[in-house]
Design a protein around this motif. Sequence first.
Motif, short mmCIF file in Angstrom:
data_model
loop_
_atom_site.label_atom_id
_atom_site.label_comp_id
_atom_site.label_asym_id
_atom_site.label_seq_id
_atom_site.Cartn_x
_atom_site.Cartn_y
_atom_site.Cartn_z
N HIS A 100 46.52 45.16 18.72
CA HIS A 100 47.70 46.03 18.68
C HIS A 100 47.44 47.09 17.63
O HIS A 100 47.28 46.79 16.44
N GLN A 107 45.01 37.61 13.40
CA GLN A 107 45.98 36.70 14.01
C GLN A 107 45.30 35.48 14.63
O GLN A 107 45.97 34.67 15.29
N GLN A 118 46.41 33.47 17.88
CA GLN A 118 47.85 33.60 18.11
C GLN A 118 48.14 34.82 18.99
O GLN A 118 48.60 35.87 18.51
N GLU A 136 50.46 35.18 20.91
CA GLU A 136 51.90 35.44 20.91
C GLU A 136 52.29 36.55 19.95
O GLU A 136 53.34 37.17 20.09
N SER A 137 51.43 36.80 18.95
CA SER A 137 51.73 37.87 17.99
C SER A 137 51.82 39.22 18.69
O SER A 137 52.62 40.08 18.31
N GLN A 138 51.02 39.41 19.74
CA GLN A 138 51.06 40.68 20.47
C GLN A 138 52.33 40.80 21.30
O GLN A 138 52.84 41.91 21.49
N ILE A 139 52.86 39.69 21.76
CA ILE A 139 54.15 39.72 22.46
C ILE A 139 55.23 40.19 21.51
O ILE A 139 56.07 41.03 21.85
N ARG A 140 55.19 39.65 20.30
CA ARG A 140 56.19 40.04 19.29
C ARG A 140 56.04 41.50 18.91
O ARG A 140 57.03 42.24 18.84
N LEU A 141 54.81 41.94 18.68
CA LEU A 141 54.58 43.31 18.25
C LEU A 141 54.92 44.34 19.33
O LEU A 141 55.25 45.49 19.01
N THR A 142 54.83 43.94 20.58
CA THR A 142 55.19 44.83 21.69
C THR A 142 56.64 44.63 22.13
O THR A 142 57.06 45.17 23.15
N GLU A 143 57.37 43.84 21.36
CA GLU A 143 58.80 43.59 21.61
C GLU A 143 59.05 43.10 23.03
O GLU A 143 59.99 43.52 23.71
N GLY A 144 58.17 42.20 23.47
CA GLY A 144 58.36 41.57 24.77
C GLY A 144 57.93 42.40 25.97
O GLY A 144 58.14 41.97 27.11
#
Length: 329
Positions: free
Chosen positions: A204, A239, A242, A244-252
């Motif tokens: 990201h 990360q 993880q 899932e960190s990219q899901i969080r950083l891209t706001e879903g």
Amino acid sequence: MGHRANLMIIREGNYSLYYSHWCAITLPNDLFWGPEAAVAFIEQQEPAEGWLDNAWAEGCACVDLDHRQLLWYGGEDEHYEIPLRRHLLKMMQPLWPGWTIEWASSGILDMAAYVGYPVEELISEVSRTITPLALVPESRDGWVRTVASVVYLDGELRLYPVQSELEDYLLQGPSLVELLNKSEGSTELDLNEWPKETPDQGFHLDLLARTIDIWYAPDAGTLLQQIRTAWPGWTVTDQRDQYESQIRLTEGKLCFKMENPQELTERLTSHLLGSHSSPVDTIKEIARLKAEAGEEIEVNPHALVDEPQDIPLDTREQLLRYAVANMAG
């Protein structure tokens, strides 16, 4: 050829180092059955003449009997598929009660650091040519190796499912920014629409904050250090696995494939109960055929040594049933 690994047992503050020419890809099967079986397997291997470096070590395992910790990496599919690996670790835990099981995200370098061996001595400097490579999204029938997400200076997000490894993009340094094309990226990305393998790495890139977050399945070695050097003045966050960190950083806006736990259990069960096929037999046959044809072939003596984990099938079936029945939800 080979699947080289360093293996270690720590007892009373001292470690013994071993070498296997073949077990890097079989380590999930070699270690799964609990600490007693893992120690017995490791002690069957050759005492190591020295440490493998990060270029040659394709697997490693450290069984710390003093602190009840297992640090390892290896396998085939487990090496690249994070959900499968996590499921394996959950399945292992009932057979390793009271133990901490960790994946060595930096490979052999993590194992060296664990026992205080000079990590710098195990770093193999590999020269490589950095060539310009833009983020060009794959079509839906293509193979996605990496997921890249970029926040542009105007705050807009774009997502790029691409085929090359993240290092091929990020080791370019800030010159990558000059190759970015916002119009080629997607505002949302659902990887369930791609039929092939789940990506095993991603990054990201936030141009405004000057930050890079990186996740990956394979062992990273010194990659993070190289990327930080290539991006002076930027904050590079490791990360590990993880994603899932990219899901969080891209706001879903990014959606990864949903894995079915039952299917993961079935895949691992098939592998763990499978029979061992020694590569030594194949090498001996090739050498014999070459000799009959009058050709000389020199075989590394280590390649002719294979000491696999040897647990009877009925015992493995019993242990596996117990592990599956008692694994955490």
